[in-house]
Design an enzyme around this catalytic site. Structure first.
Site, PDB file in Angstrom:
ATOM      1  N   HIS A 367       4.525 -32.441  33.792  1.00 48.04           N
ATOM      2  CA  HIS A 367       5.190 -31.138  33.858  1.00 48.04           C
ATOM      3  C   HIS A 367       4.184 -30.004  33.835  1.00 48.04           C
ATOM      4  O   HIS A 367       4.343 -28.992  34.500  1.00 48.04           O
ATOM      5  CB  HIS A 367       6.150 -30.979  32.691  1.00 48.04           C
ATOM      6  CG  HIS A 367       7.000 -32.171  32.498  1.00 48.04           C
ATOM      7  ND1 HIS A 367       7.386 -32.626  31.272  1.00 48.04           N
ATOM      8  CD2 HIS A 367       7.500 -33.033  33.399  1.00 48.04           C
ATOM      9  CE1 HIS A 367       8.089 -33.721  31.423  1.00 48.04           C
ATOM     10  NE2 HIS A 367       8.173 -33.987  32.699  1.00 48.04           N
ATOM     11  N   CYS A 680      10.935 -32.714  51.517  1.00 46.38           N
ATOM     12  CA  CYS A 680      10.572 -31.819  50.408  1.00 46.38           C
ATOM     13  C   CYS A 680       9.535 -32.429  49.475  1.00 46.38           C
ATOM     14  O   CYS A 680       9.137 -31.814  48.497  1.00 46.38           O
ATOM     15  CB  CYS A 680      11.800 -31.375  49.633  1.00 46.38           C
ATOM     16  SG  CYS A 680      12.632 -32.719  48.780  1.00 46.38           S
TER      17      CYS A 680
END
Ligand code: PEP
Ligand code: MG
Length: 755
Positions: A367, A680
């Site tokens: 993250h 994507c």
């Protein structure tokens, strides 16, 4: 056996007197070696200090030829001294000359000494030198003596670190403390940053090393250990793990270590040698670090972090808080160095002064990497022992493209990077010029370029890149950086802000893609053998629809009267898609009943990232409103290669015929039913890969904002028709290599396409 000068406590007190005396650094060292030799009844005591060039220089000796001081040097790994430095372990020998690494140095006159005991001078697990004693007779050194020598080595380490020996360096040489280090890690976020080290978690500064009263020190250590255990027990019992952000299993591991008898005994033993409690904690941790850093087992490495955390807790209990840099008060050109960091912590720093990030942990899919990329901060992860190799304020360069760091770089290295940074800036300017030009290939094929986003900080990128929309909004990122589960109202406000920022440009919101590696700090963690293949994303959404329903409701409300696209992650079958769409339709109907304006146009699409969907293409392409290919997951599952595992992540090339054929099937199936399809995943943002995808027939991409410029530059130089022909031929039946990367690169070179 104890020496004439008494036990280790006496030695340390004498050493302290010498340290405090106002004498020259060389005299201080000379006196220290005399004291150590006397205390340990050795004929020789010598100090070798690590130099900038990696060699070890004799800085002081009692017993060997004094003329050799500052003249004798050992290369890294050379001789017994070099061996100790490279292994970072003590070495005790009763017959040194019989050891295969023994190297004879006539200038020192050491041939007459048979026994040898050497210990590394360690700080934070990094070697700074070697301390040696020698005896004429063959003898076995006791555990106590080894211990005592290690303790004295710690004092030397602090002396070196404090800069006390810098003035002694031979002309032209300098001490290893200032040694340039080239650290290799993994690229997390592109870009080059030059600046100075700011430690995210500053070390606790230990000023008092030698104990006045060893018995009292044992008492202080015991008290600190009890306090630490109690605080861990309390955290676990309170069950308030969400609040602290620490998960229960981490705390349980902590508890286990906090009761680990071996660890505690080591610290007590070291206190008994005369160090203060805090110095003992530091010393044991430094030894442990040095040992564990030489382990390749990831499990053991992980444990090292647990032990580091505990040692930090103990240190803070013993000496209070570390004095850190205020997050909002960063110096100019700050480069953060941390063991690990959560995304929220990074967002706390003043972006305007941040030039880079270096982590000991953190893979490209972590993250923190996602957030660093979103913020445009060059970042490198998995740099072994990074926090111990630097001092606050050191010059440092982060190369987020190559995944490398340069600590205390030499001027020529620094200049090379400055050039690299300038070149990048120039390229950025060129991309900037492309901004207003259409994304059209040379033969007139229009390509849609959108950006991936997930945080507020991403939104200005829409304007900056002139992208035509947000093709993937990763809603989980907001959940991941939040302290608590965002309420439906908070979510609605966020989605409305995103839609406002996009003005009339389309936004594709992806429903929560959590589970697997994406853990929410406030949600109970489910232990799974294979989290990537486990209970995640739409699977959670379908099994516990409350969360999905709340999110969909927030999206529908935010999208009232506007175009809205909702995308479902990790869909493995058409059945799953139908069930999720049903939930969305029901929510829609409910809101309409409540009089809420519906979206002007609602589209529900699917991420194609689980390979099973490749075998239901006619169905899914007919039923879904759009498809978007998540190549990150699709490739990891197609090749059975964990996207976060460095050893296998880059093993298989998506430009091989296998994956390209799979990708061609998707675009063809979509064309047959008229279903819009985009890419994507990261593959769609790398110029050569994007070029190949255009050759397969793809016309829409969503990528990180930084990729828009390079991709646009590539496609504006591309003849899509010509590439298509070439690729049909390449994919038909390659006789040689099945990896098409070389041929695609050759095509780009032939037609001067910047990739
Ligand atoms: C993907 O899997 O390619 C993707 C775009 O989603 P994420 O990286 O968030 O898993
Ligand atoms: Mg994915």
């Amino acid at each position: 056996m104890r020496g004439a000068l008494g036990g280790p406590g006496v030695l340390l007190r004498r050493l302290r007197e010498v340290m405090a005396a106002s004498i020259s650094p060389q005299e201080r060292l000379d006196r220290l070696v005399v004291l150590i030799a006397g205390n340990l009844v050795a004929e020789v005591c010598s100090v070798y200090v690590l130099r900038e060039d990696g060699s070890l220089e004799l800085y002081a000796t009692e017993g060997l030829n004094r003329e050799a001081v500052h003249l004798t040097t050992m290369r890294a790994g050379e001789g017994l001294v070099g061996l100790i430095a490279s292994e970072a372990e003590p070495l005790a020998l009763s017959d040194a000359q019989a050891h295969p690494s023994f190297s004879y140095r006539p200038e020192t006159g050491e041939e007459v000494y048979r026994s040898f005991l050497g210990v590394p001078i360690l700080r934070g697990g990094a070697v700074m030198g070697v301390l040696v004693i020698q005896n004429r007779a063959s003898r076995l050194y006791s555990e106590d003596e080894i211990e005592t020598l290690q303790t004295t080595a710690m004092l030397m380490a602090e002396m070196i670190a404090a800069g006390g020996l810098k003035s002694l360096a031979a002309p032209g040489a300098s001490i290893g403390l200032d040694r340039p280090i080239h650290g290799v890690g993994v690229a997390l976020a592109d870009g080059v940053g030059l600046g100075h080290v700011v430690l995210h978690e500053p070390r606790v500064a230990i000023t008092n090393l030698i104990a006045e009263n060893p018995a009292a020190e044992v008492g202080r250590l015991e008290a600190a250990i009890s306090e630490m255990r109690a605080s861990i027990d309390e955290l676990i019992e309170r069950g308030d793990v969400a609040h602290t952000g620490e998960h229960r299993d981490v705390l349980e591991t902590f508890r286990m270590f906090a009761h680990d008898q071996g660890w505690l005994r080591r610290m007590r033993e070291v206190v008994m040698t005369g160090l203060t409690a805090e110095a003992a904690v530091e010393r044991v941790q430094s030894d442990t670090r040095a040992k564990m850093l030489r382990q390749t087992d990831p499990y053991l490495r992980e444990r090292l972090h647990d032990l580091d955390d505990l040692a930090d807790r103990l240190l803070r209990t013993l000496v209070g808080k570390a004095n850190g840099v205020a997050r909002e008060n960063l110096p100019e050109n700050a480069i953060l160095v941390a063991r690990s960091m959560g995304p929220a912590a990074l967002l706390d720093y003043d972006r305007a002064h941040l030039r880079g990030l270096v982590l000991e942990e953190g893979g490209p899919a972590s993250h923190i990497a996602i957030v660093a990329r979103a913020l445009g901060i060059p970042a490198v992860g998995e740099v072994v022992n990074a926090t111990a190799l630097v001092e606050a304020g050191d010059a440092i360069i982060v190369d987020g493209q190559a995944g490398e760091v340069q600590i205390r770089p030499q001027p020529d290295v620094e200049n090379a990077y400055k050039d690299k940074a300038r070149l990048r800036a120039r390229k950025q300017k060129q991309y900037q010029k492309l901004k207003e030009l259409p994304a059209v290939t040379r033969d007139g094929v229009e390509i849609t370029l959108q950006i991936n986003a997930g945080l507020f900080v991403d939104l200005p990128n829409l304007e900056a890149t002139a992208a035509s929309g947000i093709g993937l909004f990763r809603t989980e990122l907001q959940f991941m950086v939040a302290q608590h589960m965002p309420t439906t109202a908070e979510q609605q406000a966020l989605y409305a802000t995103v839609l406002d920022a996009a003005a009339e440009r389309p936004v594709t919101f992806r429903t929560l893609d959590i589970g697997g590696d994406k853990v929410l700090p406030y949600m109970e963690r489910v232990e799974e053998e294979n989290p990537a293949l486990g209970w995640r994303a739409i699977r959670i959404g379908l099994d516990k629809p409350r969360l999905l329903r709340a999110q969909v409701r927030a999206m529908l409300r935010a999208g009232a009267g506007r175009d809205l696209k909702i995308m479902l992650p990790m869909v493995a079958t058409t059945e799953e898609f139908r069930r999720a769409r049903m939930i969305i339709r029901r929510e829609q109907a409910m809101l309409e009943k409540q009089g809420v304006t519906p979206p002007r146009d609602l589209r529900v699409g699917v991420m194609v990232e689980v390979p099973s969907l490749l075998f239901e293409l006619p169905e899914i392409a007919r039923e879904a409103d759009f498809l978007s290919i998540g190549t990150n997951d699709l490739m990891q599952f197609l090749f059975a290669a964990d996207r976060e595992n460095k050893r296998v992540a880059d093993r298989f090339d998506p430009l091989g015929v296998g994956s390209l054929r799979a990708l061609r099937r998707i675009v063809e199936a979509a064309a047959e039913t008229g279903c819009p399809v985009t890419v994507c995943g990261e593959m769609g943002g790398k110029p050569l890969e994007t070029m190949a995808l255009i050759g397969l027939g793809y016309r829409g991409f969503s990528m990180s904002a930084a990729s828009i410029g390079p991709v646009k530059a590539m496609l504006r130089a591309l003849d899509a028709g010509k590439l298509r022909e070439r690729m049909d031929w390449m994919l038909a039946a390659p006789e040689g290599a099945t990896n098409l990367r070389p041929q695609l690169s050759a095509f780009a070179t032939e037609f001067k396409i910047p990739v």
